[in-house]
Design an enzyme around this catalytic site. Structure first.
Site, PDB file in Angstrom:
ATOM      1  N   ASP A 114       0.863  -1.175   0.000  1.00 57.51           N
ATOM      2  CA  ASP A 114       0.000   0.000   0.000  1.00 57.51           C
ATOM      3  C   ASP A 114       0.895   1.219   0.000  1.00 57.51           C
ATOM      4  OD1 ASP A 114      -2.380   1.753   0.388  1.00 57.51           O
ATOM      5  OD2 ASP A 114      -3.322  -0.192   0.724  1.00 57.51           O
TER       6      ASP A 114
ATOM      7  N   ALA B 110      -7.375  -4.819   1.279  1.00 53.38           N
ATOM      8  CA  ALA B 110      -6.291  -5.599   1.880  1.00 53.38           C
ATOM      9  C   ALA B 110      -5.224  -5.960   0.846  1.00 53.38           C
ATOM     10  CB  ALA B 110      -6.857  -6.863   2.524  1.00 53.38           C
ATOM     11  N   LYS B 111      -5.524  -5.736  -0.429  1.00 54.81           N
ATOM     12  CA  LYS B 111      -4.552  -5.950  -1.520  1.00 54.81           C
ATOM     13  C   LYS B 111      -3.818  -7.279  -1.370  1.00 54.81           C
ATOM     14  CE  LYS B 111      -4.037  -0.966  -2.370  1.00 54.81           C
ATOM     15  NZ  LYS B 111      -5.045  -0.468  -1.406  1.00 54.81           N
ATOM     16  N   ARG B 112      -4.561  -8.338  -1.056  1.00 56.16           N
ATOM     17  CA  ARG B 112      -3.965  -9.640  -0.822  1.00 56.16           C
ATOM     18  C   ARG B 112      -3.473 -10.253  -2.126  1.00 56.16           C
ATOM     19  NH1 ARG B 112      -3.704  -7.733   3.680  1.00 56.16           N
ATOM     20  NH2 ARG B 112      -4.530  -8.728   5.553  1.00 56.16           N
TER      21      ARG B 112
END
Lengths: 319, 319
Positions: A114, B110-112
């Site tokens: 991020d 959460a950009k998993r």
């Protein structure tokens, strides 16, 4: 609070101490831990997710007890803890603390990414500290975190700053071990670097330069899969001072010979991970109560396999 | 257990119901919540991290109470909860449940990213369910998750499967809002798609096609920043059936006009996020006890700002 030592230097010191460039991945999927541990914990707590999480922690402690004197690092894949919710994260933290108490280095495999204050919050969680009610609290406090660099330097800088402040490290995804990684990572760019993975590798090298330790290696490393030896060879040449965290050995099909291009001529520069093939080595043996024996043997087999390959390649640094 | 409805269709239905294509981001950094809430919770629990987490949850409930009737979605940035550890994740889950109980859709930011069984474990945590002791348990059970696609389709497929099974959605990072995203995302490739972000956009389009709903939009969307209108325009043309989750409006400098290229001619295809400018709208007013008034007004201002721009662009679908 501020530690002066460099993560890369500490890692190399531990690798040399145990004469073993391997990492055991605690991908401790609840479904696959020994049945007798599950039975012991079923009903221990009102919340079944807590029972499951504490069963996983118990399993992890036993794994760590089986290998701490021969393996320098554990890699904790956080997905298997997140799927148990808040208690899973508690088990994650306890596992990390336990591994450190046994003298192991802990890599959080979380592939976080991020920007700005959000990235800093992730960094607080894993590498630094969170301030609440006028106090500074460590949360997961691992030694090292995996990071996805798709967002560019702004998605990496807060981690790098905390690496410097807290003597931590990161490994940034460069060439992942899955076959389908080609779909994006092997696309040719118009840059002098060539394919996307080489572009990313060169960015990682640049970002990591200020964190080079007295060993000559940087605390900003790269994830480079064992399943693509040619690509690993290209990356090794392009980024000599980066340590590679190498997945893909073992269950994913990579051999010890396949990992050789990830090493430098000094026999350093790579740590090779195996997860399922080590921690679930007891499966199919019908002897769950003695699972630690199989785990230790699998860890030793891996160590010997890597050392043999390094010797064959004439780059083993130990006698 | 299996829901037949499509996430994209549900999202559009909620946008139409509230006549508002906006998302409020609950980037609920403990440091920035009103002091009186911190004071109320300090010492409430033995563990200070639990006190801080429950203070954040209290703040979130009040934010949701202030906007649930005018805003269709909240986006929960998980980093601000992870930095509080296991209790933070408990607050995350409670916030998600509360928002859903108020009729809002919940996006987990959460950009998993991972592959295989690990990716499936993430998907279990956010979209699907985890099996323990013979029971299936929902963990975070959000409506939608952000995902980083650097690993290729193998890093996306388990999420997509659960999107189909559980009527969920994902947004994959394509062009992020940070200035430095150019470093990697704007590099030219030799493919017919051009730059890396266009390559990723075209992959997202392909991956999302099987999840197209009766609205004509797919449950696999893209993250496209408001801060790069030209790039958004290119992506909008290339991927007409993908919904864009649009960060960068507000605190990051994007204007309502800047978001217009993210919309299609039908006035759909984009949901615009604002976080800090909404939830911390009370800061500097010296009137913390009435923070909800400022939050609601900021959310209304954003809605009106977007609607004005859509009308000016002659693509507003509401009178």
């Amino acid at each position: 609070m501020v530690l002066k030592s460099n993560f890369a230097d500490r890692l190399i010191c531990e690798i040399d101490k145990k004469q073993n460039p391997s990492v055991v991945g605690l991908d401790s999927n609840f479904a696959k831990i020994p049945q007798f541990i599950k039975d012991d914990f079923e009903g221990s707590y009102e919340d079944k997710l807590k029972s499951a999480s504490m069963a996983v922690y118990e399993f992890n402690k036993k794994i760590i007890d089986s290998i701490y004197d021969i393996v320098p690092c554990v890699k904790l894949q956080i997905a298997y803890y997140e799927e148990l919710g808040g208690y899973g994260l508690e088990a994650y933290k306890k596992t990390s603390d336990y591994a450190k108490s046994r003298g192991m280095l802990v890599i959080a495999d979380a592939k976080r990414n991020d920007i700005g204050t959000t990235c800093k919050a992730y960094s607080n969680a894993f590498l630094g500290e969170t301030e609440i009610f006028g106090m500074k609290k460590k949360i997961f406090d691992v030694d090292c975190l995996t990071v996805n660099g798709y967002l560019g330097f702004e998605g990496v800088e807060p981690f790098i700053n905390d690496c410097q402040t807290f003597s931590k490290g990161i490994f940034i995804l460069v060439k992942t071990s899955n076959k389908g990684s080609e779909e994006f990572q092997c696309v040719d760019t118009v840059t002098p670097y060539g394919k996307n993975y080489m572009l990313m590798g060169n960015l990682v090298k640049k970002w990591g330069e200020p964190l080079t330790g007295s060993s000559g290696y940087s605390s900003v490393g790269a994830v480079v899969g064992a399943t693509f030896p040619e690509e690993a060879h290209n990356l090794r040449a392009a980024m000599p001072t980066s340590i590679f965290l190498v997945p893909g050995y073992g269950a994913q099909g990579g051999t010890a010979d396949d990992t050789l291009p990830c090493f430098n001529k000094d026999g350093l520069g790579a740590i090779v991970n195996s997860s399922r093939k080590i921690i679930f080595a007891f499966q199919g043996k019908n002897d769950d109560r003695n699972f630690q024996t199989y785990v230790r043997q699998a860890a030793l087999d891996m160590k010997n396999d890597l050392i043999s390959a390094l010797k064959k390649g004439k780059i083993c640094r130990w006698k």
